[in-house]
Design an enzyme around this catalytic site. Sequence first.
Site, PDB file in Angstrom:
ATOM      1  N   LYS A 208       1.010   4.232  -2.780  1.00 44.23           N
ATOM      2  CA  LYS A 208       0.633   5.604  -2.430  1.00 44.23           C
ATOM      3  C   LYS A 208       1.804   6.566  -2.601  1.00 44.23           C
ATOM      4  CE  LYS A 208      -3.701   4.942  -1.458  1.00 44.23           C
ATOM      5  NZ  LYS A 208      -4.763   5.626  -2.199  1.00 44.23           N
TER       6      LYS A 208
ATOM      7  N   TYR B  68       0.841  -1.211   0.000  1.00 45.36           N
ATOM      8  CA  TYR B  68       0.000   0.000   0.000  1.00 45.36           C
ATOM      9  C   TYR B  68       0.876   1.262   0.000  1.00 45.36           C
ATOM     10  CZ  TYR B  68      -3.794   3.087   1.689  1.00 45.36           C
ATOM     11  OH  TYR B  68      -4.723   4.086   1.846  1.00 45.36           O
TER      12      TYR B  68
HETATM   13  P1  NDP Z   1     -13.516   2.422   0.982  1.00 42.65           P
HETATM   14  O1  NDP Z   1     -13.042   1.005   1.048  1.00 42.65           O
HETATM   15  O2  NDP Z   1     -14.548   2.889   1.936  1.00 42.65           O
HETATM   16  O3  NDP Z   1     -14.034   2.759  -0.511  1.00 42.65           O
HETATM   17  C1  NDP Z   1     -13.231   2.412  -1.608  1.00 42.65           C
HETATM   18  C2  NDP Z   1     -13.844   2.937  -2.877  1.00 42.65           C
HETATM   19  O4  NDP Z   1     -12.964   2.617  -3.974  1.00 42.65           O
HETATM   20  C3  NDP Z   1     -15.189   2.315  -3.202  1.00 42.65           C
HETATM   21  O5  NDP Z   1     -16.003   3.263  -3.835  1.00 42.65           O
HETATM   22  C4  NDP Z   1     -14.826   1.204  -4.198  1.00 42.65           C
HETATM   23  O6  NDP Z   1     -15.860   0.907  -5.123  1.00 42.65           O
HETATM   24  C5  NDP Z   1     -13.675   1.856  -4.939  1.00 42.65           C
HETATM   25  N1  NDP Z   1     -12.785   0.869  -5.534  1.00 42.65           N
HETATM   26  C6  NDP Z   1     -11.943   0.024  -4.896  1.00 42.65           C
HETATM   27  N2  NDP Z   1     -11.300  -0.752  -5.794  1.00 42.65           N
HETATM   28  C7  NDP Z   1     -11.773  -0.402  -7.015  1.00 42.65           C
HETATM   29  C8  NDP Z   1     -11.502  -0.850  -8.344  1.00 42.65           C
HETATM   30  N3  NDP Z   1     -10.614  -1.809  -8.611  1.00 42.65           N
HETATM   31  N4  NDP Z   1     -12.167  -0.247  -9.357  1.00 42.65           N
HETATM   32  C9  NDP Z   1     -13.070   0.714  -9.115  1.00 42.65           C
HETATM   33  N5  NDP Z   1     -13.359   1.177  -7.903  1.00 42.65           N
HETATM   34  C10 NDP Z   1     -12.723   0.623  -6.859  1.00 42.65           C
HETATM   35  O7  NDP Z   1     -12.178   3.287   1.105  1.00 42.65           O
HETATM   36  P2  NDP Z   1     -11.919   4.749   1.714  1.00 42.65           P
HETATM   37  O8  NDP Z   1     -13.046   5.643   1.423  1.00 42.65           O
HETATM   38  O9  NDP Z   1     -11.441   4.576   3.092  1.00 42.65           O
HETATM   39  O10 NDP Z   1     -10.646   5.186   0.847  1.00 42.65           O
HETATM   40  C11 NDP Z   1     -10.718   6.050  -0.270  1.00 42.65           C
HETATM   41  C12 NDP Z   1      -9.296   6.430  -0.672  1.00 42.65           C
HETATM   42  O11 NDP Z   1      -8.652   7.067   0.446  1.00 42.65           O
HETATM   43  C13 NDP Z   1      -8.432   5.214  -1.026  1.00 42.65           C
HETATM   44  O12 NDP Z   1      -7.583   5.532  -2.088  1.00 42.65           O
HETATM   45  C14 NDP Z   1      -7.624   4.996   0.248  1.00 42.65           C
HETATM   46  O13 NDP Z   1      -6.408   4.362  -0.016  1.00 42.65           O
HETATM   47  C15 NDP Z   1      -7.440   6.426   0.716  1.00 42.65           C
HETATM   48  N6  NDP Z   1      -7.121   6.548   2.139  1.00 42.65           N
HETATM   49  C16 NDP Z   1      -8.003   6.086   3.096  1.00 42.65           C
HETATM   50  C17 NDP Z   1      -7.688   6.210   4.429  1.00 42.65           C
HETATM   51  C18 NDP Z   1      -8.578   5.759   5.528  1.00 42.65           C
HETATM   52  O14 NDP Z   1      -8.156   5.816   6.693  1.00 42.65           O
HETATM   53  N7  NDP Z   1      -9.798   5.338   5.261  1.00 42.65           N
HETATM   54  C19 NDP Z   1      -6.403   6.811   4.852  1.00 42.65           C
HETATM   55  C20 NDP Z   1      -5.583   7.263   3.769  1.00 42.65           C
HETATM   56  C21 NDP Z   1      -5.936   7.118   2.475  1.00 42.65           C
HETATM   57  P3  NDP Z   1     -16.881  -0.336  -4.889  1.00 42.65           P
HETATM   58  O15 NDP Z   1     -17.810   0.094  -3.784  1.00 42.65           O
HETATM   59  O16 NDP Z   1     -17.559  -0.520  -6.191  1.00 42.65           O
HETATM   60  O17 NDP Z   1     -16.008  -1.486  -4.482  1.00 42.65           O
END
Ligand code: NDP
Length: 233
Positions: free
Chosen positions: A148, A144
Amino acid sequence: MNKKVLVTGSSRGIGKAIARRLKESGYEVVIHGRSKSDGLLSLSKELGSEFVCFDVGDTLEAKEALSKFSEPFYAVVLNAGIARDAAFPAISEDDWKGVINTNLNSFYNVLNPLIMPMIRAKIGRIVVISSVSGIAGNRGQSNYSASKAGLIGASKSLAIELASRNITVNVVAPGLIMTDMIDENLPLDEIKKLIPAKRFGEAKEVAGIVNFLLTDEAAYITKQVIGVNGGMI
Ligand code: NDP
């Protein structure tokens, strides 16, 4: 306002909060998920937003799905991402490659088909969601963190290429934000104590800075990495 914005991974979590915030500011928000999930459909109904579905890790699928947008986007928020955490010796090949592909190769897969119309329009905003883990590293997250950190490098290079075209490229690096991504089996109360703010962040606190980066007032901010982490780093 007739500015079209794409937010990837907006079916839930941080992306959903970003989509809601940008809609509130008056943007025409296109929401996105991997599949036509209940979350995506209900957000589409709530915001009256068009949605698009594709796997951000699949170059051809992304290109095909995005080809239906003939008008340039004003902004693209690259938010979709996954985590598959394990100590390095225990990371499977699938989990190494899957995380790099979804989180980092998506930079190419989503932006490459959209960028030329934006360049021709001579205005735009790109916001990439990285992580504190991509800056500082984190135990159990070598895959990861690599993905990132890679996004930060890619964004800085693209920012240099696009600055004279009036397109900014910035990175937002959240700390711990309570969403589905956070494993509830982790010792969350212990982790909280390590955060200077003594709490997890909220998705709307990430959405706020993304919203600001899309404003006219942010036009001179480019190639930056902005943390939203309660003082973690
Ligand atoms: P969630 O797991 O809640 O949501 C992930 C989202 O990404 C969903 O909408 C999912 O769609 C989509 N997604 C995942 N894989 C794919 C794929 N292969 N193709 C299309 N869509 C995809 O994650 P978060 O909201 O927590 O995270 C959002 C971003 O923030 C990410 O990039 C994460 O790395 C980053 N982040 C999050 C942190 C945290 O603490 N939560 C901290 C730092 C960064 P679907 O519902 O269709 O699967």
